[in-house]
Design a protein around this motif. Sequence first.
Motif, PDB file in Angstrom:
ATOM      1  N   GLY A  58     -41.096  44.597  52.000  1.00  0.00           N
ATOM      2  CA  GLY A  58     -41.409  43.273  51.469  1.00  0.00           C
ATOM      3  C   GLY A  58     -42.358  42.448  52.315  1.00  0.00           C
ATOM      4  N   HIS A  59     -43.104  43.097  53.246  1.00  0.00           N
ATOM      5  CA  HIS A  59     -43.956  42.331  54.157  1.00  0.00           C
ATOM      6  C   HIS A  59     -45.328  42.977  54.325  1.00  0.00           C
ATOM      7  CE1 HIS A  59     -40.587  39.745  55.144  1.00  0.00           C
ATOM      8  NE2 HIS A  59     -39.851  40.823  55.350  1.00  0.00           N
ATOM      9  N   LEU A  67     -48.237  42.222  59.461  1.00  0.00           N
ATOM     10  CA  LEU A  67     -48.517  42.683  60.824  1.00  0.00           C
ATOM     11  C   LEU A  67     -49.696  43.661  60.867  1.00  0.00           C
ATOM     12  CD1 LEU A  67     -44.917  43.159  62.280  1.00  0.00           C
ATOM     13  CD2 LEU A  67     -46.636  41.492  63.017  1.00  0.00           C
ATOM     14  N   ASP A  68     -50.601  43.548  59.894  1.00  0.00           N
ATOM     15  CA  ASP A  68     -51.752  44.450  59.875  1.00  0.00           C
ATOM     16  C   ASP A  68     -52.637  44.278  61.106  1.00  0.00           C
ATOM     17  OD1 ASP A  68     -50.919  45.456  57.483  1.00  0.00           O
ATOM     18  OD2 ASP A  68     -52.643  44.773  56.308  1.00  0.00           O
ATOM     19  N   PRO A  84     -37.048  37.695  60.264  1.00  0.00           N
ATOM     20  CA  PRO A  84     -36.472  37.996  61.579  1.00  0.00           C
ATOM     21  C   PRO A  84     -36.074  39.472  61.733  1.00  0.00           C
ATOM     22  CG  PRO A  84     -35.599  35.924  60.753  1.00  0.00           C
ATOM     23  CD  PRO A  84     -36.351  36.560  59.613  1.00  0.00           C
ATOM     24  N   GLN A  85     -35.631  40.105  60.649  1.00  0.00           N
ATOM     25  CA  GLN A  85     -35.319  41.535  60.735  1.00  0.00           C
ATOM     26  C   GLN A  85     -36.591  42.352  60.967  1.00  0.00           C
ATOM     27  OE1 GLN A  85     -33.188  41.968  56.998  1.00  0.00           O
ATOM     28  NE2 GLN A  85     -31.221  42.157  58.071  1.00  0.00           N
ATOM     29  N   LEU A  86     -37.677  41.974  60.317  1.00  0.00           N
ATOM     30  CA  LEU A  86     -38.958  42.633  60.570  1.00  0.00           C
ATOM     31  C   LEU A  86     -39.364  42.467  62.028  1.00  0.00           C
ATOM     32  CD1 LEU A  86     -41.617  44.001  59.620  1.00  0.00           C
ATOM     33  CD2 LEU A  86     -42.472  41.698  59.104  1.00  0.00           C
ATOM     34  N   ALA A  87     -39.186  41.269  62.563  1.00  0.00           N
ATOM     35  CA  ALA A  87     -39.526  41.016  63.964  1.00  0.00           C
ATOM     36  C   ALA A  87     -38.664  41.861  64.896  1.00  0.00           C
ATOM     37  CB  ALA A  87     -39.369  39.534  64.287  1.00  0.00           C
ATOM     38  N   GLY A 123     -40.145  44.712  67.258  1.00  0.00           N
ATOM     39  CA  GLY A 123     -39.854  44.565  68.674  1.00  0.00           C
ATOM     40  C   GLY A 123     -39.291  45.829  69.292  1.00  0.00           C
ATOM     41  N   ILE A 124     -38.246  46.407  68.665  1.00  0.00           N
ATOM     42  CA  ILE A 124     -37.680  47.630  69.252  1.00  0.00           C
ATOM     43  C   ILE A 124     -38.690  48.768  69.218  1.00  0.00           C
ATOM     44  CG2 ILE A 124     -35.288  47.035  68.723  1.00  0.00           C
ATOM     45  CD1 ILE A 124     -35.365  49.222  66.517  1.00  0.00           C
TER      46      ILE A 124
END
Length: 239
Positions: free
Chosen positions: A39-40, A44-45, A109-112, A116-117
């Motif tokens: 859904g994003h 972050l391209d 926030p879940q995408l972040a 991040g991990i």
Amino acid sequence: MDTLAQKIIEAHGGLNTWNRYTSLTAHLAQGGALWGLKGHAGLLDDTNVTVGLGTEWASHHPFGPARRTTLFQPNRVDIKDDLGKVTEILDAPRSSFAGHTLETPWTEPQLAYFAGIAMWTYFNVPFLLGAPGVVVERLEDWQEQGETWKRLRVTFPPGIATHSTVQTLFVDEGGLIKRHDYDVEIAGNTPGAHYLSGYLEVQGIKFPTRRRIFPRQPDGQAMAESLVVSIDIDRIELR
């Protein structure tokens, strides 16, 4: 330390060089099917990431067209606006993925958290092989791309937030990582085969600048026709 683990670390620049630095910044150009599936698409391209070396944290900027900034830590994710004000917080982020499958959409926030991990793991491997609590085990050699790759199974301790507890590194004769397998636990344990190439030496450390991630079949072979994530990396700087 296992001799193959030592060889891999030395091939990428060695712990003495790595330990001179505490953070890393790089520019990312990303693509693949995952971002839209979650859904994003496009968010972050084109972004920059800074990660801790050893200490686990990561920050992406810009995070979308509003030029927000993320801060990932294993137990919390913050999203800040372009003035530095925290606008969203996700505490205990790992537990928020309970029951997720590959098709389950993510919140921002879940995408972040995932980004991040992922980037913290990618930049800290293989130097994490020397971290406390990390256990390695040799596996049988693997034939691919007309080469024989050594394999090392890596088991991470609970204190490290990463894709999955158990992961596998495939390395060439020189000790450089050619492939990195894991199961994405926060997306229903989806199996991935992650290929690394385009190595570049920066400040004494060798980094792959091209990463391509594909689904992994039960026999361990990658499905080359379905690109899950692509990451092209430049402007790497160690600090």
